[in-house]
Design an enzyme around this catalytic site. Structure first.
Site, PDB file in Angstrom:
ATOM      1  N   GLU A   1       0.807  -1.223   0.000  1.00 14.92           N
ATOM      2  CA  GLU A   1       0.000   0.000   0.000  1.00 14.92           C
ATOM      3  C   GLU A   1       0.837   1.269   0.000  1.00 14.92           C
ATOM      4  OE1 GLU A   1      -0.635  -2.595   2.067  1.00 14.92           O
ATOM      5  OE2 GLU A   1      -2.532  -3.333   1.256  1.00 14.92           O
TER       6      GLU A   1
ATOM      7  N   HIS B   1     -10.930  -4.502   8.880  1.00 17.34           N
ATOM      8  CA  HIS B   1     -11.468  -4.368   7.516  1.00 17.34           C
ATOM      9  C   HIS B   1     -12.803  -3.629   7.511  1.00 17.34           C
ATOM     10  CE1 HIS B   1      -8.646  -7.711   6.961  1.00 17.34           C
ATOM     11  NE2 HIS B   1      -8.732  -7.566   5.661  1.00 17.34           N
TER      12      HIS B   1
END
Lengths: 353, 329
Positions: A86, A155
């Site tokens: 990321e 998440h």
């Protein structure tokens, strides 16, 4: 049973009237994910500097199916699979954006922006200012947030307050398919980094969406519904829940205005304040945890403004509980505002004040 | 390019070496006299790395730099007066007083900027390489970073993506032996730091970072490889920082003898001057001329920068975002 009814039952949610297409163009029915895909296709076909990169956006089709088979149409150069990196993804986006490209980077879950935070907060957001205008970073970051999928604490977060706290970053939260498309296309016009916080519960829902190369203006709030008894300000999936709550409230004789800020930075305070003044009661609804949340900022803006003297009731926040999102469905549901919670809070606000 | 044996190249290199050295000395002096604010990270002793590297680059090639970035800016061609003005908190500075020493960038020379975050420039350089590759130019991005950056995740992620896509990037580590106070020999148990490249499937090269020609040649090879579409190279240039990490450094982690030995026997400028004299490329008089010109340039830059208007808070809120200009398509 019509296809739309089937879809609504399948998704477990009615199609709210307040989240249809903005006026001014032909429309078509498509899912939120399809609307984003439509925007990607339009921008990438029209502008050779635009491309998308992220984890599993190619053959896999995106973790939430946003890109689908777009790689077949646009090729692996423009729909670019990355490693699971990321920080690298955002960082390469920053470098490409500084040198003539308009990258769109997809972070698979907004929680993973924590991995990329240096490039978001210290680089992308600050470069234009701290370099004295020597460079711009026209980078678009797309990241899904929100709970409701049983994916638990790493998440499911709603992290908009993190990003709104960083000067130099524009932050938008599309609540409808039309805005998901229009905001992405508008973000690509912007010479600044724009964080688009999509909501994963919306991806499969069907909306009325404008066709063609359209825009949803960044920095402009949307009044989704009007009513004289209270003003609900809500973000993300809570806009839809607030609209549903407003229908239930109407059945009890309580009329609610629902304002969707759409853009958190730069915030359209004027529209929010004007709608607060009209009703004198305000309920601020967010999925994010309450402490330090974005709605605390909205609350402060109202309290510090002339709208304050028009209030008939204390400002009320309805937020996620200050806990990590739990796994079990009944626990997950219990920690973020649901339609019934909004009805209860709104009713109390109107009845008690 | 032959630098040591070519008169004009030797003069260019010597000018850059001295501009960096004198700029850093001027900064140290101004700071010491209380005329400069904040902190600074001086690159005295490391001048050969940016000098040699940037002579292997075109003006349209990109660089990313570090907190110790004055040398990179100067070698890529930045304006000394605007640099000095920035450090003196002037409105005419590169960042209009908003960035200071750690954030000087120069659009005119495709210098994407110094960076206050260790390894922050690594993925950014890879992104510039991706941009060049996608736009179909043969530009290259050189990422200057220190040995300290080798401990950062950003270094890993930037190199992984650059290696996967064969991006035209040169990762150029200035190994000055310490990441602030941490010894790189202790931190990274490798025979050579450049062995790290093996784990990424890219070439790794170690060069004498105090030898302008050696640095240049290694970068020239890596740049040729990058322009040919063969991907990134990792170069470690071994050098030494004479001054502390920043003004707070009391040099408790290294000995005075160590510092003195590098200064006396491995000064990159003295070594370069000796090599061009021995090669007969330049005379003592030529060298003195370069030194005098640099001294005059720098004196003028400091004087003009000091006389420039101070940066003001007006317009700061409007400077956070670049102005939007409407539909791009």
């Amino acid at each position: 049973m019509t296809m739309q009814e089937q879809r609504s039952i399948h998704e477990g949610l009615e199609h709210p009237t307040g989240l249809g297409a903005r006026p001014g163009a032909e429309t078509a029915e498509m899912t939120y994910a399809e609307a984003i895909r439509d925007a990607l296709r339009i921008a990438i076909e029209a502008d050779p500097s635009v491309f998308l990169m992220g984890e599993d956006v190619g053959r896999y089709g995106g973790a939430f199916g946003v890109t689908g088979t777009l790689v077949d149409e646009l090729g692996t150069d423009r729909i670019r699979d990355t490693t699971i990196s990321e920080l690298g993804i955002v960082g390469l986006g920053v470098g490409a954006a500084m040198t003539g490209m308009k990258p769109i980077v997809e972070i698979q879950f907004s929680d993973f922006t924590a991995q990329a935070m240096d490039q978001i907060a210290n680089q992308a957001a600050k470069i234009h200012f701290m370099l004295g205008g020597e460079a711009n970073v026209p980078l678009v970051i797309r990241a899904p947030g929100g709970s409701g999928t049983g994916a638990a604490a790493q998440h499911s977060q709603s992290l908009e307050a993190w990003f709104a706290h960083i000067p130099g970053l524009k932050v938008v939260m599309p609540a409808s398919g039309d805005d998901a498309k229009g905001l992405l296309l508008a973000a690509l016009d912007d010479p600044n980094p724009v964080m688009i916080l999509e909501h994963k519960l919306l991806y499969k829902q069907t909306f009325e969406v404008r066709t063609g190369d359209v825009r949803t203006p960044i920095g402009k709030a949307a009044v989704r519904r009007t009513g004289g008894d209270l003003t609900i300000v809500a973000t993300g999936v809570e806009v839809q829940r607030s609209l549903e709550a407003a229908e239930l409230l109407a059945a009890q004789g309580i009329q609610a205005t629902v304002v969707d800020p759409v853009t958190l930075t730069p915030l359209d305070s004027a529209t929010i304040l004007a709608e607060v003044v009209k009703t004198g009661r305000v309920l601020l609804v967010q999925e994010a945890v309450q402490t330090g949340g974005f709605m605390s900022e909205v609350s402060a803006i109202i309290a510090e403004s002339e709208a304050f003297v028009h209030l008939r009731a204390p400002i009320r926040r309805l937020s996620g509980l200050d806990v990590p999102i739990p796994y079990a469905p009944q626990l997950e549901k219990a920690v973020v505002p649901q339609v019934d919670d909004i009805v209860v809070a709104a009713t109390a606000l109107v009845k008690e004040w | 390019m032959q630098i040591v044996t070519d008169r004009s190249a030797a003069i260019e290199a010597l000018g850059t070496l001295w501009r960096i050295r004198r700029f850093e000395e001027a900064v140290e002096d101004l700071y010491g006299r209380g005329m400069m604010h904040g902190t600074m990270h001086l690159s005295i002793g490391q001048e050969a790395v940016p000098t040699g590297a940037c002579m292997a680059l075109r003006r349209d090639d990109y660089i990313t730099s570090t907190h110790r970035g004055h040398g990179h800016c100067i070698a890529k061609g930045a304006d000394l007066e605007r640099m000095m003005a920035e450090l003196l908190a002037k409105d005419t500075g590169y960042c209009r007083g908003r960035g200071g020493s750690m954030h000087i960038a120069d659009a005119a020379t495709n210098n994407l900027g110094a960076n206050g975050i260790v390894a922050g420039g690594v993925p950014i350089a890879a992104g510039a390489g991706l941009s060049a590759q996608m736009r179909g130019t043969d530009q290259v991005a050189v990422c200057f970073h220190g040995d300290g950056a080798m401990g950062e995740g950003a270094w890993h992620e930037g190199v992984v993506l650059a290696a996967m896509w064969k991006l035209p990037v040169v990762f150029l580590c200035e190994n000055n032996l310490y990441g602030m106070s941490m010894s790189s020999a202790k931190a990274f148990p490798l025979e050579q730091l450049s062995d790290r490249a093996n784990g990424y499937g890219i070439p790794g090269v170690t060069v004498d970072g105090n030898d302008v020609q050696a640095v240049h040649d290694a970068v020239e090879t890596a740049v040729a490889r990058a322009r040919a579409g063969e991907g990134p190279t990792f170069i470690v240039a071994e050098t030494y920082r004479w001054r502390g990490h920043s003004k707070s450094d009391k040099n408790l982690y290294r000995t005075r003898d160590e510092i003195e030995s590098w200064r006396e026997s491995n000064d990159p400028i003295a070594r370069f001057e000796k090599s061009v004299l021995e090669a007969g490329t330049l005379t003592e008089a030529d060298i003195q001329t370069v030194r005098d010109e640099v001294r005059d340039d720098l004196r003028g830059a400091v004087q003009r920068a000091a006389a420039a208007p101070d940066a003001t808070p007006e317009g700061l809120l409007d400077a956070v975002f670049a102005p939007t200009t409407g539909a791009a398509r």
